[in-house]
Design a protein around this motif. Sequence first.
Motif, PDB file in Angstrom:
ATOM      1  N   PRO A 121      24.228  17.425  -2.870  1.00  0.00           N
ATOM      2  CA  PRO A 121      25.289  17.524  -1.863  1.00  0.00           C
ATOM      3  C   PRO A 121      24.825  18.216  -0.583  1.00  0.00           C
ATOM      4  CG  PRO A 121      25.575  19.229  -3.512  1.00  0.00           C
ATOM      5  CD  PRO A 121      24.395  18.405  -3.959  1.00  0.00           C
ATOM      6  N   ILE A 122      23.918  17.562   0.147  1.00  0.00           N
ATOM      7  CA  ILE A 122      23.405  18.133   1.398  1.00  0.00           C
ATOM      8  C   ILE A 122      23.910  17.262   2.546  1.00  0.00           C
ATOM      9  CG2 ILE A 122      21.349  18.739   2.719  1.00  0.00           C
ATOM     10  CD1 ILE A 122      19.853  19.019   0.085  1.00  0.00           C
ATOM     11  N   PRO A 123      24.789  17.812   3.388  1.00  0.00           N
ATOM     12  CA  PRO A 123      25.349  17.007   4.488  1.00  0.00           C
ATOM     13  C   PRO A 123      24.269  16.389   5.363  1.00  0.00           C
ATOM     14  CG  PRO A 123      26.496  19.114   4.279  1.00  0.00           C
ATOM     15  CD  PRO A 123      25.297  19.201   3.385  1.00  0.00           C
ATOM     16  N   GLY A 124      24.409  15.106   5.637  1.00  0.00           N
ATOM     17  CA  GLY A 124      23.488  14.425   6.531  1.00  0.00           C
ATOM     18  C   GLY A 124      22.168  14.041   5.917  1.00  0.00           C
ATOM     19  N   ARG A 125      21.950  14.372   4.629  1.00  0.00           N
ATOM     20  CA  ARG A 125      20.671  14.066   3.996  1.00  0.00           C
ATOM     21  C   ARG A 125      20.640  12.610   3.555  1.00  0.00           C
ATOM     22  NH1 ARG A 125      18.353  14.003  -1.159  1.00  0.00           N
ATOM     23  NH2 ARG A 125      16.223  14.790  -1.266  1.00  0.00           N
ATOM     24  N   VAL A 126      19.597  11.894   3.971  1.00  0.00           N
ATOM     25  CA  VAL A 126      19.420  10.497   3.598  1.00  0.00           C
ATOM     26  C   VAL A 126      18.034  10.331   2.988  1.00  0.00           C
ATOM     27  CG1 VAL A 126      19.302   8.125   4.406  1.00  0.00           C
ATOM     28  CG2 VAL A 126      20.942   9.705   5.440  1.00  0.00           C
ATOM     29  N   VAL A 127      17.973   9.774   1.800  1.00  0.00           N
ATOM     30  CA  VAL A 127      16.691   9.541   1.146  1.00  0.00           C
ATOM     31  C   VAL A 127      16.043   8.305   1.751  1.00  0.00           C
ATOM     32  CG1 VAL A 127      15.550   8.969  -1.020  1.00  0.00           C
ATOM     33  CG2 VAL A 127      17.428  10.629  -0.995  1.00  0.00           C
ATOM     34  N   THR A 128      14.817   8.465   2.243  1.00  0.00           N
ATOM     35  CA  THR A 128      14.103   7.366   2.894  1.00  0.00           C
ATOM     36  C   THR A 128      12.937   6.905   2.014  1.00  0.00           C
ATOM     37  OG1 THR A 128      12.554   8.835   4.026  1.00  0.00           O
ATOM     38  CG2 THR A 128      14.679   8.370   5.128  1.00  0.00           C
ATOM     39  N   PRO A 129      12.445   5.690   2.236  1.00  0.00           N
ATOM     40  CA  PRO A 129      11.270   5.222   1.497  1.00  0.00           C
ATOM     41  C   PRO A 129      10.063   6.138   1.685  1.00  0.00           C
ATOM     42  CG  PRO A 129      12.358   3.379   2.573  1.00  0.00           C
ATOM     43  CD  PRO A 129      13.020   4.621   3.084  1.00  0.00           C
ATOM     44  N   GLU A 130       9.964   6.754   2.868  1.00  0.00           N
ATOM     45  CA  GLU A 130       8.846   7.659   3.126  1.00  0.00           C
ATOM     46  C   GLU A 130       8.905   8.882   2.209  1.00  0.00           C
ATOM     47  OE1 GLU A 130       9.348   4.899   6.276  1.00  0.00           O
ATOM     48  OE2 GLU A 130      10.780   6.359   5.451  1.00  0.00           O
ATOM     49  N   MET A 131      10.111   9.392   1.951  1.00  0.00           N
ATOM     50  CA  MET A 131      10.268  10.552   1.076  1.00  0.00           C
ATOM     51  C   MET A 131       9.830  10.201  -0.347  1.00  0.00           C
ATOM     52  SD  MET A 131      13.973  11.758   2.568  1.00  0.00           S
ATOM     53  CE  MET A 131      14.257  13.078   1.401  1.00  0.00           C
ATOM     54  N   VAL A 132      10.211   9.029  -0.803  1.00  0.00           N
ATOM     55  CA  VAL A 132       9.825   8.592  -2.140  1.00  0.00           C
ATOM     56  C   VAL A 132       8.314   8.375  -2.204  1.00  0.00           C
ATOM     57  CG1 VAL A 132      10.115   6.805  -3.891  1.00  0.00           C
ATOM     58  CG2 VAL A 132      12.087   7.540  -2.531  1.00  0.00           C
ATOM     59  N   ALA A 133       7.747   7.814  -1.133  1.00  0.00           N
ATOM     60  CA  ALA A 133       6.306   7.564  -1.099  1.00  0.00           C
ATOM     61  C   ALA A 133       5.519   8.874  -1.180  1.00  0.00           C
ATOM     62  CB  ALA A 133       5.933   6.796   0.171  1.00  0.00           C
ATOM     63  N   ARG A 134       5.991   9.913  -0.493  1.00  0.00           N
ATOM     64  CA  ARG A 134       5.310  11.213  -0.551  1.00  0.00           C
ATOM     65  C   ARG A 134       5.339  11.776  -1.974  1.00  0.00           C
ATOM     66  NH1 ARG A 134       7.721  11.988   4.604  1.00  0.00           N
ATOM     67  NH2 ARG A 134       9.480  13.150   3.693  1.00  0.00           N
ATOM     68  N   ARG A 135       6.456  11.611  -2.642  1.00  0.00           N
ATOM     69  CA  ARG A 135       6.543  12.062  -4.035  1.00  0.00           C
ATOM     70  C   ARG A 135       5.570  11.266  -4.915  1.00  0.00           C
ATOM     71  NH1 ARG A 135      10.466  15.384  -6.006  1.00  0.00           N
ATOM     72  NH2 ARG A 135      12.102  16.056  -4.560  1.00  0.00           N
ATOM     73  N   HIS A 136       5.469   9.976  -4.617  1.00  0.00           N
ATOM     74  CA  HIS A 136       4.555   9.129  -5.389  1.00  0.00           C
ATOM     75  C   HIS A 136       3.119   9.608  -5.226  1.00  0.00           C
ATOM     76  CE1 HIS A 136       3.547   5.709  -7.730  1.00  0.00           C
ATOM     77  NE2 HIS A 136       4.688   5.074  -7.505  1.00  0.00           N
ATOM     78  N   GLU A 137       2.721   9.916  -4.008  1.00  0.00           N
ATOM     79  CA  GLU A 137       1.361  10.387  -3.759  1.00  0.00           C
ATOM     80  C   GLU A 137       1.094  11.697  -4.491  1.00  0.00           C
ATOM     81  OE1 GLU A 137       0.859  10.676   0.416  1.00  0.00           O
ATOM     82  OE2 GLU A 137       1.057   8.516   0.782  1.00  0.00           O
ATOM     83  N   ALA A 138       2.070  12.623  -4.428  1.00  0.00           N
ATOM     84  CA  ALA A 138       1.893  13.926  -5.073  1.00  0.00           C
ATOM     85  C   ALA A 138       1.800  13.783  -6.594  1.00  0.00           C
ATOM     86  CB  ALA A 138       3.057  14.848  -4.706  1.00  0.00           C
ATOM     87  N   ALA A 139       2.654  12.936  -7.173  1.00  0.00           N
ATOM     88  CA  ALA A 139       2.636  12.741  -8.624  1.00  0.00           C
ATOM     89  C   ALA A 139       1.345  12.066  -9.070  1.00  0.00           C
ATOM     90  CB  ALA A 139       3.852  11.929  -9.052  1.00  0.00           C
ATOM     91  N   ASP A 140       0.892  11.057  -8.316  1.00  0.00           N
ATOM     92  CA  ASP A 140      -0.353  10.372  -8.669  1.00  0.00           C
ATOM     93  C   ASP A 140      -1.538  11.334  -8.604  1.00  0.00           C
ATOM     94  OD1 ASP A 140       0.947   8.013  -9.122  1.00  0.00           O
ATOM     95  OD2 ASP A 140       0.365   7.075  -7.226  1.00  0.00           O
ATOM     96  N   GLU A 141      -1.526  12.188  -7.591  1.00  0.00           N
ATOM     97  CA  GLU A 141      -2.614  13.167  -7.463  1.00  0.00           C
ATOM     98  C   GLU A 141      -2.591  14.140  -8.639  1.00  0.00           C
ATOM     99  OE1 GLU A 141      -3.904  16.881  -4.566  1.00  0.00           O
ATOM    100  OE2 GLU A 141      -2.608  15.298  -3.768  1.00  0.00           O
ATOM    101  N   ARG A 142      -1.393  14.588  -9.019  1.00  0.00           N
ATOM    102  CA  ARG A 142      -1.288  15.531 -10.149  1.00  0.00           C
ATOM    103  C   ARG A 142      -1.712  14.855 -11.446  1.00  0.00           C
ATOM    104  NH1 ARG A 142      -2.489  18.973 -12.694  1.00  0.00           N
ATOM    105  NH2 ARG A 142      -1.293  20.760 -13.511  1.00  0.00           N
ATOM    106  N   ALA A 143      -1.317  13.610 -11.636  1.00  0.00           N
ATOM    107  CA  ALA A 143      -1.701  12.884 -12.844  1.00  0.00           C
ATOM    108  C   ALA A 143      -3.215  12.713 -12.921  1.00  0.00           C
ATOM    109  CB  ALA A 143      -1.009  11.522 -12.878  1.00  0.00           C
ATOM    110  N   ALA A 144      -3.834  12.447 -11.782  1.00  0.00           N
ATOM    111  CA  ALA A 144      -5.286  12.284 -11.758  1.00  0.00           C
ATOM    112  C   ALA A 144      -5.986  13.589 -12.131  1.00  0.00           C
ATOM    113  CB  ALA A 144      -5.730  11.815 -10.372  1.00  0.00           C
ATOM    114  N   ARG A 145      -5.465  14.722 -11.646  1.00  0.00           N
ATOM    115  CA  ARG A 145      -6.061  16.010 -11.986  1.00  0.00           C
ATOM    116  C   ARG A 145      -5.925  16.296 -13.472  1.00  0.00           C
ATOM    117  NH1 ARG A 145      -3.190  18.323  -7.703  1.00  0.00           N
ATOM    118  NH2 ARG A 145      -2.293  19.883  -9.107  1.00  0.00           N
ATOM    119  N   VAL A 146      -4.767  15.983 -14.036  1.00  0.00           N
ATOM    120  CA  VAL A 146      -4.578  16.199 -15.476  1.00  0.00           C
ATOM    121  C   VAL A 146      -5.567  15.353 -16.269  1.00  0.00           C
ATOM    122  CG1 VAL A 146      -2.988  15.896 -17.409  1.00  0.00           C
ATOM    123  CG2 VAL A 146      -2.147  16.849 -15.266  1.00  0.00           C
ATOM    124  N   SER A 147      -5.738  14.109 -15.867  1.00  0.00           N
ATOM    125  CA  SER A 147      -6.668  13.229 -16.563  1.00  0.00           C
ATOM    126  C   SER A 147      -8.101  13.741 -16.467  1.00  0.00           C
ATOM    127  CB  SER A 147      -6.583  11.809 -15.985  1.00  0.00           C
ATOM    128  OG  SER A 147      -5.311  11.247 -16.217  1.00  0.00           O
TER     129      SER A 147
END
Length: 285
Positions: free
Chosen positions: A44-70
């Motif tokens: 519930p954050i006024p004016g907050r809109v989730v964009t494809p760029e925000m999801v893409a940044r999360r994807h990059e961070a998760a992929d990087e973390r997964a690679a480190r774990v591997s």
Amino acid sequence: MNEGTVVGWDGSLEAEQALEWAVRRAEQNDDAILLVDVEDDEKPIPGRVVTPEMVARRHEAADERAARVSDEHPGLRVNTHIMAGDRVEELRRFSRPDNLVVVGTGQRSGPRARYHWSLGARLAATARGAVAVVPALPEEGRTSVVVGVDGSEVSLKAARFAAREARRLGHELVVVHSWLDPLVSVSGAVSEGPLLGELEEEHKAMLDSVVGSLRSANPDLTVTPRLVRDQVYYALAGPVHSASLLVLGTQQHRGVDRFLLGSVSHAMILHIEVPTVVVTPGCLV
């Protein structure tokens, strides 16, 4: 890939602790891990809109973390899945009767009412399988797994799950059953003496039956019964102080109540000290 462990990950300290706990368990079980990160569009954050760029940044961070774990754990398979949506609902979609969803949780230093709708409690209330809530990694020297039983089918599933975890860890399994005096009066006086003795024997017989079944199925496992005349929360709180893991079964409700976790499981999560697994009726054990 059929990952048996799903970790709710967002880069936070709580998520990192959950991931480390899940990695240790997955390696011992020859399991695979799926990191799931959700750009929560329900905040519930006024004016907050989730964009494809925000999801893409999360994807990059998760992929990087997964690679480190591997890299750090050769042979451990780690995949990622990123999306936008409601965090609880998206994680719930990955819950299956044969897998474990793992989430972190913060330390309980503030008013406990604020955790009523914690991620772990909300997931466990409607998950199809088991949910692990990890407040921190267990301290060294903890050598037991604790499970609470009440004779219900779901508590027996929890006991079998706990036995499997105790074998994995090489720990003692402590099986706790609590009972209280009945709210019955005879000639205006609270029942006591022979009646309470008979009730205690009935509860002991139920606990002995569960313990006997666990010992038969796990002959190399040390199984210790604890029959406690007290409320369930207090009966479990004592053994948990030296435990590395707590396992609980929970009944799930229908209708509006389906979003509410059982009272005992909820109380233990509100006061969580060690990784706690909540086993649901649909869990395959």
